[in-house]
Write a protein that holds these residues in place. Structure first.
Motif, PDB file in Angstrom:
ATOM      1  N   PRO A 213       0.839  -1.205   0.000  1.00  0.00           N
ATOM      2  CA  PRO A 213       0.000   0.000   0.000  1.00  0.00           C
ATOM      3  C   PRO A 213       0.873   1.254   0.000  1.00  0.00           C
ATOM      4  CG  PRO A 213      -0.700  -1.549   1.700  1.00  0.00           C
ATOM      5  CD  PRO A 213       0.565  -2.096   1.120  1.00  0.00           C
ATOM      6  N   GLY A 214       0.429   2.232  -0.760  1.00  0.00           N
ATOM      7  CA  GLY A 214       1.104   3.531  -0.714  1.00  0.00           C
ATOM      8  C   GLY A 214       2.237   3.708  -1.693  1.00  0.00           C
ATOM      9  N   VAL A 215       2.686   2.641  -2.407  1.00  0.00           N
ATOM     10  CA  VAL A 215       3.830   2.846  -3.314  1.00  0.00           C
ATOM     11  C   VAL A 215       3.395   3.685  -4.525  1.00  0.00           C
ATOM     12  CG1 VAL A 215       4.973   0.683  -2.651  1.00  0.00           C
ATOM     13  CG2 VAL A 215       3.548   0.747  -4.709  1.00  0.00           C
ATOM     14  N   ALA A 216       4.404   4.241  -5.210  1.00  0.00           N
ATOM     15  CA  ALA A 216       4.125   5.114  -6.357  1.00  0.00           C
ATOM     16  C   ALA A 216       3.925   4.281  -7.623  1.00  0.00           C
ATOM     17  CB  ALA A 216       5.279   6.088  -6.553  1.00  0.00           C
ATOM     18  N   VAL A 217       2.949   4.700  -8.412  1.00  0.00           N
ATOM     19  CA  VAL A 217       2.705   4.047  -9.706  1.00  0.00           C
ATOM     20  C   VAL A 217       2.537   5.113 -10.795  1.00  0.00           C
ATOM     21  CG1 VAL A 217       1.622   1.900  -8.880  1.00  0.00           C
ATOM     22  CG2 VAL A 217       0.205   3.935  -9.233  1.00  0.00           C
TER      23      VAL A 217
ATOM     24  N   LEU B  31       9.761   0.515 -11.620  1.00  0.00           N
ATOM     25  CA  LEU B  31      10.158  -0.023 -12.925  1.00  0.00           C
ATOM     26  C   LEU B  31      10.178   1.061 -13.999  1.00  0.00           C
ATOM     27  CD1 LEU B  31       8.110  -3.366 -12.874  1.00  0.00           C
ATOM     28  CD2 LEU B  31      10.510  -3.014 -12.261  1.00  0.00           C
ATOM     29  N   LEU B  32       9.237   1.993 -13.878  1.00  0.00           N
ATOM     30  CA  LEU B  32       9.153   3.088 -14.865  1.00  0.00           C
ATOM     31  C   LEU B  32       9.006   4.381 -14.063  1.00  0.00           C
ATOM     32  CD1 LEU B  32       8.767   3.434 -18.033  1.00  0.00           C
ATOM     33  CD2 LEU B  32       6.345   3.666 -17.506  1.00  0.00           C
ATOM     34  N   PRO B  33      10.139   5.042 -13.743  1.00  0.00           N
ATOM     35  CA  PRO B  33      10.087   6.137 -12.774  1.00  0.00           C
ATOM     36  C   PRO B  33       9.435   7.414 -13.297  1.00  0.00           C
ATOM     37  CG  PRO B  33      12.337   5.755 -13.524  1.00  0.00           C
ATOM     38  CD  PRO B  33      11.497   4.707 -14.159  1.00  0.00           C
ATOM     39  N   ASP B  34       9.395   7.562 -14.633  1.00  0.00           N
ATOM     40  CA  ASP B  34       8.918   8.836 -15.152  1.00  0.00           C
ATOM     41  C   ASP B  34       7.898   8.593 -16.265  1.00  0.00           C
ATOM     42  OD1 ASP B  34       8.543  11.290 -16.236  1.00  0.00           O
ATOM     43  OD2 ASP B  34      10.668  11.688 -16.662  1.00  0.00           O
ATOM     44  N   PRO B  35       6.652   9.063 -16.087  1.00  0.00           N
ATOM     45  CA  PRO B  35       5.620   8.798 -17.093  1.00  0.00           C
ATOM     46  C   PRO B  35       5.961   9.352 -18.471  1.00  0.00           C
ATOM     47  CG  PRO B  35       4.785  10.231 -15.323  1.00  0.00           C
ATOM     48  CD  PRO B  35       6.156   9.817 -14.935  1.00  0.00           C
ATOM     49  N   SER B  36       6.788  10.408 -18.514  1.00  0.00           N
ATOM     50  CA  SER B  36       7.077  10.992 -19.826  1.00  0.00           C
ATOM     51  C   SER B  36       8.027  10.112 -20.639  1.00  0.00           C
ATOM     52  CB  SER B  36       7.634  12.406 -19.674  1.00  0.00           C
ATOM     53  OG  SER B  36       8.888  12.325 -19.059  1.00  0.00           O
ATOM     54  N   LEU B  37       8.525   9.019 -20.029  1.00  0.00           N
ATOM     55  CA  LEU B  37       9.314   8.047 -20.802  1.00  0.00           C
ATOM     56  C   LEU B  37       8.435   7.347 -21.832  1.00  0.00           C
ATOM     57  CD1 LEU B  37      11.383   6.416 -17.896  1.00  0.00           C
ATOM     58  CD2 LEU B  37      12.259   7.890 -19.721  1.00  0.00           C
TER      59      LEU B  37
ATOM     60  N   GLY C 205      -4.278   5.557 -37.167  1.00  0.00           N
ATOM     61  CA  GLY C 205      -4.478   6.802 -37.909  1.00  0.00           C
ATOM     62  C   GLY C 205      -5.499   7.661 -37.199  1.00  0.00           C
ATOM     63  N   GLU C 206      -6.606   7.935 -37.875  1.00  0.00           N
ATOM     64  CA  GLU C 206      -7.651   8.779 -37.295  1.00  0.00           C
ATOM     65  C   GLU C 206      -8.742   7.960 -36.617  1.00  0.00           C
ATOM     66  OE1 GLU C 206      -7.401  12.123 -37.119  1.00  0.00           O
ATOM     67  OE2 GLU C 206      -5.433  11.597 -37.938  1.00  0.00           O
ATOM     68  N   GLU C 207      -8.655   6.630 -36.732  1.00  0.00           N
ATOM     69  CA  GLU C 207      -9.735   5.756 -36.279  1.00  0.00           C
ATOM     70  C   GLU C 207      -9.496   5.294 -34.840  1.00  0.00           C
ATOM     71  OE1 GLU C 207     -11.889   4.490 -38.836  1.00  0.00           O
ATOM     72  OE2 GLU C 207     -12.947   2.918 -37.725  1.00  0.00           O
ATOM     73  N   PRO C 208     -10.375   5.661 -33.884  1.00  0.00           N
ATOM     74  CA  PRO C 208     -10.163   5.185 -32.517  1.00  0.00           C
ATOM     75  C   PRO C 208     -10.522   3.699 -32.406  1.00  0.00           C
ATOM     76  CG  PRO C 208     -12.186   6.472 -32.652  1.00  0.00           C
ATOM     77  CD  PRO C 208     -11.576   6.486 -34.022  1.00  0.00           C
ATOM     78  N   LEU C 209      -9.665   2.920 -31.751  1.00  0.00           N
ATOM     79  CA  LEU C 209      -9.898   1.471 -31.658  1.00  0.00           C
ATOM     80  C   LEU C 209     -10.141   1.014 -30.227  1.00  0.00           C
ATOM     81  CD1 LEU C 209      -7.134  -0.035 -33.987  1.00  0.00           C
ATOM     82  CD2 LEU C 209      -9.456   0.639 -34.578  1.00  0.00           C
ATOM     83  N   ALA C 210      -9.502   1.679 -29.261  1.00  0.00           N
ATOM     84  CA  ALA C 210      -9.585   1.181 -27.886  1.00  0.00           C
ATOM     85  C   ALA C 210      -9.289   2.299 -26.895  1.00  0.00           C
ATOM     86  CB  ALA C 210      -8.572   0.049 -27.695  1.00  0.00           C
ATOM     87  N   ILE C 211      -9.772   2.074 -25.660  1.00  0.00           N
ATOM     88  CA  ILE C 211      -9.436   2.973 -24.552  1.00  0.00           C
ATOM     89  C   ILE C 211      -8.642   2.126 -23.561  1.00  0.00           C
ATOM     90  CG2 ILE C 211     -10.423   4.308 -22.638  1.00  0.00           C
ATOM     91  CD1 ILE C 211     -12.985   4.440 -24.502  1.00  0.00           C
ATOM     92  N   GLU C 212      -7.552   2.660 -23.068  1.00  0.00           N
ATOM     93  CA  GLU C 212      -6.745   1.861 -22.139  1.00  0.00           C
ATOM     94  C   GLU C 212      -6.336   2.670 -20.918  1.00  0.00           C
ATOM     95  OE1 GLU C 212      -4.698  -1.767 -24.228  1.00  0.00           O
ATOM     96  OE2 GLU C 212      -3.577   0.034 -24.696  1.00  0.00           O
ATOM     97  N   ARG C 213      -6.414   1.980 -19.776  1.00  0.00           N
ATOM     98  CA  ARG C 213      -5.919   2.536 -18.512  1.00  0.00           C
ATOM     99  C   ARG C 213      -4.837   1.596 -18.014  1.00  0.00           C
ATOM    100  NH1 ARG C 213      -8.661   5.943 -15.127  1.00  0.00           N
ATOM    101  NH2 ARG C 213     -10.767   6.499 -15.786  1.00  0.00           N
ATOM    102  N   SER C 214      -3.607   2.077 -17.943  1.00  0.00           N
ATOM    103  CA  SER C 214      -2.512   1.213 -17.504  1.00  0.00           C
ATOM    104  C   SER C 214      -1.901   1.740 -16.215  1.00  0.00           C
ATOM    105  CB  SER C 214      -1.400   1.173 -18.561  1.00  0.00           C
ATOM    106  OG  SER C 214      -1.904   0.710 -19.779  1.00  0.00           O
ATOM    107  N   VAL C 215      -1.509   0.824 -15.372  1.00  0.00           N
ATOM    108  CA  VAL C 215      -0.810   1.165 -14.134  1.00  0.00           C
ATOM    109  C   VAL C 215       0.503   0.386 -14.113  1.00  0.00           C
ATOM    110  CG1 VAL C 215      -1.001   1.253 -11.608  1.00  0.00           C
ATOM    111  CG2 VAL C 215      -3.070   1.325 -13.017  1.00  0.00           C
ATOM    112  N   VAL C 216       1.609   1.094 -13.861  1.00  0.00           N
ATOM    113  CA  VAL C 216       2.932   0.467 -13.863  1.00  0.00           C
ATOM    114  C   VAL C 216       3.663   0.906 -12.585  1.00  0.00           C
ATOM    115  CG1 VAL C 216       5.137   0.310 -15.107  1.00  0.00           C
ATOM    116  CG2 VAL C 216       3.020   0.620 -16.386  1.00  0.00           C
ATOM    117  N   PRO C 217       4.289  -0.018 -11.850  1.00  0.00           N
ATOM    118  CA  PRO C 217       5.020   0.402 -10.644  1.00  0.00           C
ATOM    119  C   PRO C 217       6.117   1.404 -10.996  1.00  0.00           C
ATOM    120  CG  PRO C 217       4.885  -1.990 -10.765  1.00  0.00           C
ATOM    121  CD  PRO C 217       4.362  -1.462 -12.068  1.00  0.00           C
ATOM    122  N   ALA C 218       6.204   2.470 -10.211  1.00  0.00           N
ATOM    123  CA  ALA C 218       7.168   3.542 -10.526  1.00  0.00           C
ATOM    124  C   ALA C 218       8.605   3.088 -10.312  1.00  0.00           C
ATOM    125  CB  ALA C 218       6.857   4.781  -9.699  1.00  0.00           C
TER     126      ALA C 218
END
Ligand code: GLP
Length: 241
Positions: free
Chosen positions: A126-130, A155-161, A140-153
């Motif tokens: 509990p409480g860790v950063a994600v 492993l991936l410290p900066d979302p702008s990566l 292209g211009e055609e939407p196919l899917a909506i996605e919500r992803s959560v990744v432990p920080a």
């Protein structure tokens, strides 16, 4: 190969030859998805084949999902995306393999504290950063899917990566998922999701949940997706053992 030969002529059956020729044309994108195939009569005349042969070749490709037929309108190259389920690939890889142009529009790309549900699903304290990504995924211009992803920080410290592809960003950090559990469920798309995906409210959709793991068992991602049911086919190869 031998099964495809007509024992009488020792030549591949004409309809099978035509079927694979049309398949090649589609795969090379000489006819774009959504575009019409020449009529049965024109094909038969141009190729000096019987209409029965042409009809059989087309029927086979309709069954494979490569072509669709609309009454009175003709035969079209299918726009559906066939996604093999047994390979752990990313949205970006799947689309590029089909010559399409994957891109995302982000609602959210930030860092925060794990929620109780996420910490249980991902086996995190509990409480860790994600890192959280919430985006609409397009070809292209055609939407196919909506996605919500959560990744432990850790492993991936900066979302702008994550420029566009999550898996590419993970790969660069040596954290590409090696195994995943995926659950698919049929859903009716809510008004909000349907609007983002440019389909009518209550259209058929697929809700997909993927938990991916590293070799050592740590969870890399927990992603909930809503795919358009009118475009995606998920196909698995089954074995007896
Ligand atoms: C698919 C999966 C997601 C995964 C995504 C990664 O859409 N359903 O669980 O996060 O691929 O794709 P990309 O690397 O293009 O962001």
């Amino acid at each position: 190969r031998r099964l495809c030969r007509d024992p009488a002529s020792h030549q591949p059956l004409a309809y099978l030859r035509l079927r694979s020729a049309i398949r090649n044309v589609i795969e090379q994108r000489d006819i774009e998805p959504g575009h019409a195939l020449p009529s049965e009569r024109d094909l038969a005349r141009a190729l000096a084949l019987s209409r029965v042969t042409v009809r059989k070749a087309i029927a086979g490709l309709v069954e494979e999902g490569m072509l669709t037929q609309r009454h009175g309108a003709g035969t079209f190259v299918a726009e559906r995306i066939i996604k093999p389920m047994s390979r752990l690939t990313s949205f970006t890889e799947d689309l590029r393999a089909r010559g399409l142009n994957p891109r995302s529009e982000f609602f959210e790309r930030g860092i925060g504290e794990v929620t109780p549900e996420e910490s249980m699903a991902m086996n995190l304290s509990p409480g860790v950063a994600v890192v959280r990504l919430h985006r609409v995924r397009y070809a292209g211009e055609e939407p196919l899917a909506i996605e919500r992803s959560v990744v432990p920080a850790n492993l991936l410290p900066d979302p702008s990566l994550v420029d566009d592809s999550l898996y590419e960003a993970l790969e660069k950090r040596g954290c590409r998922p090696r195994r995943a559990l995926q659950r698919l469920r049929a859903v009716l798309l809510s008004a909000q999701h349907a609007r983002l995906l440019h389909v009518p409210t209550n259209s058929a959709g697929l809700a997909i949940e993927r938990r991916s793991f590293l070799d050592d068992g740590r969870v890399v991602e927990f992603t909930s997706s809503w795919y358009r049911g009118d475009i995606y086919d998920f196909v698995a190869e089954l074995h007896t053992d």
